[in-house]
Design a protein around this motif. Structure first.
Motif, PDB file in Angstrom:
ATOM      1  N   ILE A 405      65.021  65.087  39.186  1.00 49.32           N
ATOM      2  CA  ILE A 405      64.814  63.629  39.083  1.00 49.32           C
ATOM      3  C   ILE A 405      64.776  63.211  39.932  1.00 49.32           C
ATOM      4  O   ILE A 405      64.770  63.133  41.426  1.00 49.32           O
ATOM      5  N   ALA A 406      63.478  62.632  40.115  1.00 51.59           N
ATOM      6  CA  ALA A 406      61.971  62.366  41.690  1.00 51.59           C
ATOM      7  C   ALA A 406      62.204  60.197  41.366  1.00 51.59           C
ATOM      8  O   ALA A 406      60.827  59.541  40.690  1.00 51.59           O
ATOM      9  N   MET A 407      62.850  60.069  42.281  1.00 45.90           N
ATOM     10  CA  MET A 407      62.609  58.599  42.275  1.00 45.90           C
ATOM     11  C   MET A 407      61.389  57.957  42.076  1.00 45.90           C
ATOM     12  O   MET A 407      60.939  56.635  42.194  1.00 45.90           O
ATOM     13  N   GLU A 408      60.871  58.736  43.321  1.00 44.88           N
ATOM     14  CA  GLU A 408      59.633  57.667  44.555  1.00 44.88           C
ATOM     15  C   GLU A 408      58.790  57.817  43.014  1.00 44.88           C
ATOM     16  O   GLU A 408      57.795  56.940  42.742  1.00 44.88           O
ATOM     17  N   ILE A 409      58.735  59.193  42.262  1.00 43.20           N
ATOM     18  CA  ILE A 409      57.524  59.546  41.070  1.00 43.20           C
ATOM     19  C   ILE A 409      57.359  57.892  40.799  1.00 43.20           C
ATOM     20  O   ILE A 409      56.658  57.443  39.636  1.00 43.20           O
ATOM     21  N   LEU A 410      58.467  58.130  40.190  1.00 49.26           N
ATOM     22  CA  LEU A 410      58.878  56.911  39.046  1.00 49.26           C
ATOM     23  C   LEU A 410      58.548  55.712  39.239  1.00 49.26           C
ATOM     24  O   LEU A 410      58.023  54.661  38.736  1.00 49.26           O
ATOM     25  N   LYS A 411      59.175  55.321  40.650  1.00 50.78           N
ATOM     26  CA  LYS A 411      58.568  53.964  41.037  1.00 50.78           C
ATOM     27  C   LYS A 411      57.188  53.885  40.989  1.00 50.78           C
ATOM     28  O   LYS A 411      55.980  52.818  40.901  1.00 50.78           O
ATOM     29  N   SER A 412      56.331  55.040  41.317  1.00 46.42           N
ATOM     30  CA  SER A 412      55.010  55.089  41.116  1.00 46.42           C
ATOM     31  C   SER A 412      54.350  54.616  40.255  1.00 46.42           C
ATOM     32  O   SER A 412      53.770  53.973  40.392  1.00 46.42           O
ATOM     33  N   LYS A 413      55.306  55.705  39.324  1.00 43.41           N
ATOM     34  CA  LYS A 413      54.019  55.735  37.961  1.00 43.41           C
ATOM     35  C   LYS A 413      54.572  54.117  37.093  1.00 43.41           C
ATOM     36  O   LYS A 413      53.692  53.952  36.216  1.00 43.41           O
ATOM     37  N   SER A 414      55.471  53.528  37.647  1.00 42.47           N
ATOM     38  CA  SER A 414      55.861  52.111  37.196  1.00 42.47           C
ATOM     39  C   SER A 414      54.896  50.868  37.836  1.00 42.47           C
ATOM     40  O   SER A 414      55.099  50.137  37.246  1.00 42.47           O
ATOM     41  N   GLU A 415      53.847  51.953  38.824  1.00 42.12           N
ATOM     42  CA  GLU A 415      53.592  50.163  39.576  1.00 42.12           C
ATOM     43  C   GLU A 415      52.617  49.185  38.527  1.00 42.12           C
ATOM     44  O   GLU A 415      52.698  48.001  38.861  1.00 42.12           O
ATOM     45  N   LYS A 416      51.570  49.861  37.715  1.00 40.35           N
ATOM     46  CA  LYS A 416      50.790  49.245  36.955  1.00 40.35           C
ATOM     47  C   LYS A 416      51.760  47.736  36.105  1.00 40.35           C
ATOM     48  O   LYS A 416      51.280  46.829  35.693  1.00 40.35           O
ATOM     49  N   LEU A 417      52.688  48.959  35.161  1.00 39.58           N
ATOM     50  CA  LEU A 417      53.685  48.319  34.402  1.00 39.58           C
ATOM     51  C   LEU A 417      54.316  46.813  34.889  1.00 39.58           C
ATOM     52  O   LEU A 417      54.264  45.874  34.638  1.00 39.58           O
ATOM     53  N   ALA A 418      54.245  47.654  36.359  1.00 41.20           N
ATOM     54  CA  ALA A 418      55.663  46.079  36.956  1.00 41.20           C
ATOM     55  C   ALA A 418      55.286  44.728  37.177  1.00 41.20           C
ATOM     56  O   ALA A 418      55.660  44.067  37.228  1.00 41.20           O
ATOM     57  N   GLN A 419      53.825  45.092  37.314  1.00 42.46           N
ATOM     58  CA  GLN A 419      53.037  43.806  37.627  1.00 42.46           C
ATOM     59  C   GLN A 419      52.807  42.604  36.372  1.00 42.46           C
ATOM     60  O   GLN A 419      52.095  41.445  36.283  1.00 42.46           O
ATOM     61  N   GLN A 420      53.102  43.379  35.541  1.00 41.96           N
ATOM     62  CA  GLN A 420      53.531  42.166  34.360  1.00 41.96           C
ATOM     63  C   GLN A 420      54.760  41.461  34.601  1.00 41.96           C
ATOM     64  O   GLN A 420      54.692  40.640  33.230  1.00 41.96           O
ATOM     65  N   PHE A 421      55.600  42.241  35.094  1.00 41.90           N
ATOM     66  CA  PHE A 421      56.917  41.416  35.375  1.00 41.90           C
ATOM     67  C   PHE A 421      57.237  40.413  36.501  1.00 41.90           C
ATOM     68  O   PHE A 421      57.616  40.996  37.524  1.00 41.90           O
ATOM     69  N   ASN A 422      55.799  39.483  36.255  1.00 43.98           N
ATOM     70  CA  ASN A 422      56.074  38.725  37.286  1.00 43.98           C
ATOM     71  C   ASN A 422      57.381  37.806  37.970  1.00 43.98           C
ATOM     72  O   ASN A 422      58.427  37.251  36.602  1.00 43.98           O
ATOM     73  N   ASN A 423      58.800  37.961  39.074  1.00 45.16           N
ATOM     74  CA  ASN A 423      59.621  37.159  39.377  1.00 45.16           C
ATOM     75  C   ASN A 423      60.666  37.555  38.651  1.00 45.16           C
ATOM     76  O   ASN A 423      61.854  37.404  38.226  1.00 45.16           O
ATOM     77  N   TYR A 424      60.246  39.201  38.162  1.00 45.37           N
ATOM     78  CA  TYR A 424      61.640  39.764  37.327  1.00 45.37           C
ATOM     79  C   TYR A 424      62.230  41.096  38.944  1.00 45.37           C
ATOM     80  O   TYR A 424      61.530  41.546  39.245  1.00 45.37           O
ATOM     81  N   LYS A 425      63.434  41.126  38.562  1.00 45.23           N
ATOM     82  CA  LYS A 425      64.212  42.231  39.585  1.00 45.23           C
ATOM     83  C   LYS A 425      63.898  43.348  38.743  1.00 45.23           C
ATOM     84  O   LYS A 425      64.504  43.253  37.532  1.00 45.23           O
ATOM     85  N   MET A 426      62.997  44.151  39.379  1.00 48.66           N
ATOM     86  CA  MET A 426      63.367  45.495  39.232  1.00 48.66           C
ATOM     87  C   MET A 426      64.464  46.686  39.578  1.00 48.66           C
ATOM     88  O   MET A 426      64.898  46.356  40.354  1.00 48.66           O
TER      89      MET A 426
END
Length: 440
Positions: A405-426
């Motif tokens: 499990i590589a958490m930094e890679i997970l965060k990198s893969k999530s960047e585009k999707l995370a943009q659709q959740f403004n003001n959400y806690k990730m």
């Protein structure tokens, strides 16, 4: 094996029974074969006056003779004259129920199609005429999902709109699967639990067979399932041939490809060289065997679609037993075990992912749970769970081995999707085989 779970279904059946003491109730119960429908109904009615009719594939006259004997034994009422049709049986019971409350279970109800298809029209007329005054708890149970839903939910069918309740019985949830394993094999390992979930999918009959055989470790489960004369070897055919009929070959080929990781329509059609749209639609909407999967937040009409087999056992059966049926037919089960053990880490990794999705659903924390990927399967995320009320998003990477499990890679893969959740806690988590148990 003791009776597990089903508290909600038992409570509903008890409520229906109480209602039927004043007003006739018609309940239809559906669910795949071996899921435990009959056991549930026997449990729910064990302290009531109950008739049980099983619709076997035989003549109407012979069936009615059996039904009349059941009526005489259970209700202790005289029946004068010879009854040769189910129309007469049902009419008699609806009339009797005006003065006597009882439950009538008709199991494998869809088989009346081959006995006498006019039975459904006869039942409609008798029901409509007598339901206001009869105090009957009528439960109609069937295993051929497509036929049962057609009988009750197709507007062109006689019994459409007559049912007062519908119960769709599903597999045991992951908490119940673990409870059963803990009760019967307290020293189970995480691998044993994953294998128990993979092989049975929570289907009651498969669970019962493994518990009764005392084969509850990964190795003993595998040996039991892939042994000579094992009931599991022909199981896929046994439960699906009636559903698919003469076209079963095309359906089986499609399901084998999906189970083997060919999950898009383009991939399936390029291999089979046939149009599969109609087959895929029926597998999803008529038979309830597959599900369309879109990336989370994708629009309903999005053409980015994968297909998955909902039933764990059938996924395993098509991936290994049916795919390598030539080895099964010549009795070379050692070869099949070798193939299974070779591919098990990858195959079970997808099942582990499904396990954690079910576990998150059972927590009742999130309003949206799914997968995510971008074009050409880029930036795949195993699980995304959203709580819109609390404005939180959970991104999960699932691996059998926690060291992968590589958490930094997970965060990198999530960047585009995370943009659709403004003001959400990730939140970012890794789940592995180490995290599978509910209890320590």
């Amino acid at each position: 094996m003791k009776f597990y779970n089903r508290e909600n279904e038992l409570a509903l059946l008890d409520k229906i029974n109480n209602l039927s003491k004043t007003t006739a109730q018609m309940t239809f119960v559906v669910g795949r074969r071996r899921i435990g429908k009959t056991s549930l109904l026997m449990k729910a009615t064990e302290n009531t006056v109950c008739l049980y009719f099983f619709v076997a594939k035989k003549s109407e006259i012979l069936l009615c003779a059996e039904f009349v004997e059941e009526i005489k034994q259970k209700l202790n009422v005289p029946i004068f004259g010879e009854i040769k049709t189910f129309k007469e049986v049902f009419g008699f019971l609806m009339e009797l129920a005006k003065t006597l409350h009882f439950t009538l279970i008709i199991d494998e109800f869809q088989e009346f199609v081959s006995v006498n298809s006019s039975i459904f029209s006869d039942m409609q007329n008798i029901w409509d005429t007598n339901k206001e005054y009869s105090k009957i708890n009528l439960i109609l149970c069937g295993s051929v999902y497509s036929m049962m839903t057609k009988i009750f939910e197709n507007s062109k069918e006689p019994l459409f709109g007559r049912a007062t309740q519908r119960i769709h019985l599903k597999a045991f949830d992951v908490a119940t699967i673990e409870e059963i394993l803990n009760d019967n094999s307290p020293d189970y390992t995480n691998e044993d639990l994953l294998a128990f979930y993979l092989f049975t999918g929570g289907v009651a009959k498969y669970v019962e067979l493994l518990v009764q055989a005392k084969t509850l470790t990964f190795e003993t489960m595998l040996n039991e399932i892939l042994s000579e004369n094992s009931l599991f070897l022909e199981e896929g055919k046994n439960i699906l041939i009636d559903e698919f009929g003469k076209e079963y070959g095309n359906y089986f080929s499609i399901l084998t490809l999906i189970a083997s990781g060919k999950t898009s329509r383009v991939e399936i059609e390029s291999i089979l060289e046939i149009q599969t749209g109609g087959f895929l639609d029926r597998l999803e909407n008529e038979y309830g065997l597959i599900k369309k999967v879109r990336p989370i937040l994708a629009k309903p009409g999005s053409r980015i679609i994968k297909y998955s087999i909902e039933d764990n056992f059938l996924c395993f059966w098509f991936r290994f037993i049916y795919k390598y049926r030539s080895a099964v037919e010549i009795g070379n089960l050692d070869y099949l075990k070798e193939i299974f053990l070779r591919d098990y880490p990858t195959f079970s990794g997808k099942i582990l992912e499904k396990y954690f999705v079910e576990k998150l659903k059972s927590e009742k924390t999130y309003n949206l749970i799914g997968n995510y990927w971008e074009k050409n399967n880029q930036n795949e995320i195993d699980i995304v769970a959203v709580n819109d009320a609390k404005k939180t998003v959970l991104f999960v990477e699932v691996k059998r081995n926690p060291e992968k499990i590589a958490m930094e890679i997970l965060k990198s893969k999530s960047e585009k999707l995370a943009q659709q959740f403004n003001n959400y806690k990730m939140e970012y988590k890794g789940y592995s085989l180490n995290d599978i148990k509910y209890r320590d």
